[in-house]
Enzyme design. Sequence first.
Site, mmCIF file in Angstrom:
data_model
loop_
_atom_site.group_PDB
_atom_site.id
_atom_site.type_symbol
_atom_site.label_atom_id
_atom_site.label_comp_id
_atom_site.label_asym_id
_atom_site.label_seq_id
_atom_site.Cartn_x
_atom_site.Cartn_y
_atom_site.Cartn_z
ATOM 1 N N ASN A 1 24.611 24.584 -32.452
ATOM 2 C CA ASN A 1 24.728 25.679 -31.895
ATOM 3 C C ASN A 1 26.173 26.183 -31.697
ATOM 4 O O ASN A 1 26.579 27.331 -31.176
ATOM 5 C CB ASN A 1 24.099 25.763 -30.531
ATOM 6 C CG ASN A 1 24.534 24.793 -29.410
ATOM 7 O OD1 ASN A 1 25.536 24.173 -29.894
ATOM 8 N ND2 ASN A 1 24.235 24.776 -28.273
ATOM 9 N N SER B 1 23.482 5.276 -26.602
ATOM 10 C CA SER B 1 24.814 4.770 -25.892
ATOM 11 C C SER B 1 24.678 3.517 -25.056
ATOM 12 O O SER B 1 23.714 3.278 -24.618
ATOM 13 C CB SER B 1 25.269 5.964 -25.123
ATOM 14 O OG SER B 1 26.563 5.296 -24.602
ATOM 15 N N TYR C 1 25.034 12.371 -17.385
ATOM 16 C CA TYR C 1 25.048 12.242 -19.048
ATOM 17 C C TYR C 1 24.506 10.871 -19.491
ATOM 18 O O TYR C 1 23.512 10.832 -20.271
ATOM 19 C CB TYR C 1 26.370 12.192 -19.549
ATOM 20 C CG TYR C 1 26.842 11.521 -20.965
ATOM 21 C CD1 TYR C 1 26.320 12.330 -21.964
ATOM 22 C CD2 TYR C 1 27.213 10.203 -20.773
ATOM 23 C CE1 TYR C 1 26.524 11.255 -23.271
ATOM 24 C CE2 TYR C 1 27.290 9.552 -22.137
ATOM 25 C CZ TYR C 1 26.897 10.242 -23.060
ATOM 26 O OH TYR C 1 27.067 9.364 -24.347
ATOM 27 N N LYS D 1 20.609 9.784 -21.743
ATOM 28 C CA LYS D 1 20.602 8.831 -22.733
ATOM 29 C C LYS D 1 19.405 7.926 -22.433
ATOM 30 O O LYS D 1 18.417 7.550 -23.177
ATOM 31 C CB LYS D 1 21.909 8.133 -22.978
ATOM 32 C CG LYS D 1 22.750 9.073 -23.887
ATOM 33 C CD LYS D 1 22.472 9.473 -25.148
ATOM 34 C CE LYS D 1 23.676 10.635 -25.591
ATOM 35 N NZ LYS D 1 22.946 11.470 -26.551
HETATM 36 C C1 UD1 Z 1 32.075 6.865 -21.907
HETATM 37 C C2 UD1 Z 1 30.829 6.797 -21.565
HETATM 38 C C3 UD1 Z 1 29.988 6.555 -22.856
HETATM 39 C C4 UD1 Z 1 30.294 7.499 -23.723
HETATM 40 C C5 UD1 Z 1 31.831 7.583 -24.106
HETATM 41 C C6 UD1 Z 1 32.081 8.679 -25.202
HETATM 42 C C7 UD1 Z 1 30.069 5.671 -19.479
HETATM 43 C C8 UD1 Z 1 30.178 4.654 -18.610
HETATM 44 N N1 UD1 Z 1 30.648 5.590 -20.748
HETATM 45 O O1 UD1 Z 1 32.812 5.519 -22.470
HETATM 46 O O2 UD1 Z 1 28.583 6.556 -22.495
HETATM 47 O O3 UD1 Z 1 29.382 7.560 -24.960
HETATM 48 O O4 UD1 Z 1 32.467 7.837 -23.144
HETATM 49 O O5 UD1 Z 1 31.971 9.566 -24.806
HETATM 50 O O6 UD1 Z 1 29.569 6.606 -19.064
HETATM 51 N N2 UD1 Z 1 40.784 5.033 -20.476
HETATM 52 C C9 UD1 Z 1 42.152 5.095 -19.858
HETATM 53 N N3 UD1 Z 1 43.014 6.303 -19.798
HETATM 54 C C10 UD1 Z 1 42.204 7.458 -20.323
HETATM 55 C C11 UD1 Z 1 41.098 7.406 -20.942
HETATM 56 C C12 UD1 Z 1 40.492 6.014 -20.846
HETATM 57 O O7 UD1 Z 1 42.648 4.134 -19.164
HETATM 58 O O8 UD1 Z 1 43.016 8.385 -20.099
HETATM 59 C C13 UD1 Z 1 40.090 3.800 -20.438
HETATM 60 C C14 UD1 Z 1 38.726 3.759 -19.687
HETATM 61 O O9 UD1 Z 1 39.192 3.333 -18.354
HETATM 62 C C15 UD1 Z 1 38.139 2.902 -20.573
HETATM 63 C C16 UD1 Z 1 38.423 2.955 -22.044
HETATM 64 O O10 UD1 Z 1 39.571 3.693 -21.854
HETATM 65 O O11 UD1 Z 1 38.300 1.658 -20.087
HETATM 66 C C17 UD1 Z 1 37.803 3.800 -22.897
HETATM 67 O O12 UD1 Z 1 37.454 4.911 -22.128
HETATM 68 P P1 UD1 Z 1 36.558 6.372 -23.018
HETATM 69 O O13 UD1 Z 1 37.229 6.388 -24.113
HETATM 70 O O14 UD1 Z 1 36.527 7.172 -21.830
HETATM 71 O O15 UD1 Z 1 35.126 5.848 -23.109
HETATM 72 P P2 UD1 Z 1 33.954 4.830 -21.926
HETATM 73 O O16 UD1 Z 1 34.337 5.199 -20.557
HETATM 74 O O17 UD1 Z 1 33.887 3.577 -22.473
#
Ligand code: UD1
Length: 342
Positions: free
Chosen positions: A34, A127, A152, A156
Amino acid sequence: MKKRIIVTGGTGYIGSHTAVELIQEGYEVILLDNLYNSEAEVAGRIGQITGTTPVLEVIDLCDASKLDATLKKHSGADAIIHFAAYKAVGESVNKPLEYYRNNLVSLMNLLDSMRSFSIPHMVFSSSCTVYGQPAILPVTEDAPVQPAVSPYGNTKQIGEEIIRDAVAAYEQINAISLRYFNPIGAHASALIGELPRGVPENLVPFITQTAYGLRDELKVFGVDYDTPDGSCIRDYLHVVDLAKAHVIAVERLISGKNKNPYEVFNLGTGKGVSVLEAISAFERATGVSLRYSITGRRPGDIEKIWADPSLANRELGWKTLSTLEECMRTAWAWENEIRKKK
Ligand code: UD1
């Protein structure tokens, strides 16, 4: 005759990479999207990479009658790979009904329509979020599903349950749910990749935007976790490796090699990487140094999770090939490509 695969969310991040792999393996691909979170131009970019531009049907899967009309048109299709969904964890907390309606109504409509037009197979985009914080690592598919921390994540879990029950009830449908760990990186051509809307929630797009100068600094969400360097651990895999698993899953269903009408596989590298290690890998791979600071924990974050991918290794004959550095290099090349276009 070429096998025909319908890819929902086909102009999105994982959908577009999967479409490329399918076309390169000789499949005919029809994209349904979409364009809520992606651009029609992606179909052309898939064409630039593969030499074949797939048909793009612009459609909202929540519109059951339009979906029926579209699947009727493509009723000889062999399988559907269903990526289309809202995926922002934070946004889902503020807009739960939008998330449940969009992600679940679309799935139920698809299953209904597949039955009506005799499309027998579905591969579903699930996921690792379904595991919550697992007690045992690496996590296997048998680990218990835990209450979701976000709407979200719940879509899943419920999505998997809907598919499991539909497969049990309707003999003509077989399905595979693929539980992704953290997909990152972009196609080596830098023609397709992730296009985050607004401020990225995910780590790697935030890293590449910061390195490019669009953000002041990356905030590392907590270094007080029970991990070797205190930051959270995830299992990051290259999106092209992930895309290839979908081709294998579709082949498994079409050729009847699946061992059960409904199967579930983890897709990850099997290796845990901390946030600080991910930053170092980015700097090593690109030669760009990243400004970052340490801040508090992000609510809802899991401390550590990585996959046991041995079931997928064994049953699908699939494993990840790209290194973390390759992931970071391709993500960086893509970030530079996006900015060139703007
Ligand atoms: C999240 C979702 C997952 C989803 C994925 C992709 C949950 C628990 N997890 O994964 O289901 O498939 O997003 O959309 O719902 N981090 C930082 N700084 C930032 C961003 C992230 O330190 O600015 C850290 C986070 O704390 C984490 C890691 O990087 O430890 C990965 O984060 P992220 O990429 O958001 O993925 P998830 O939280 O693992």
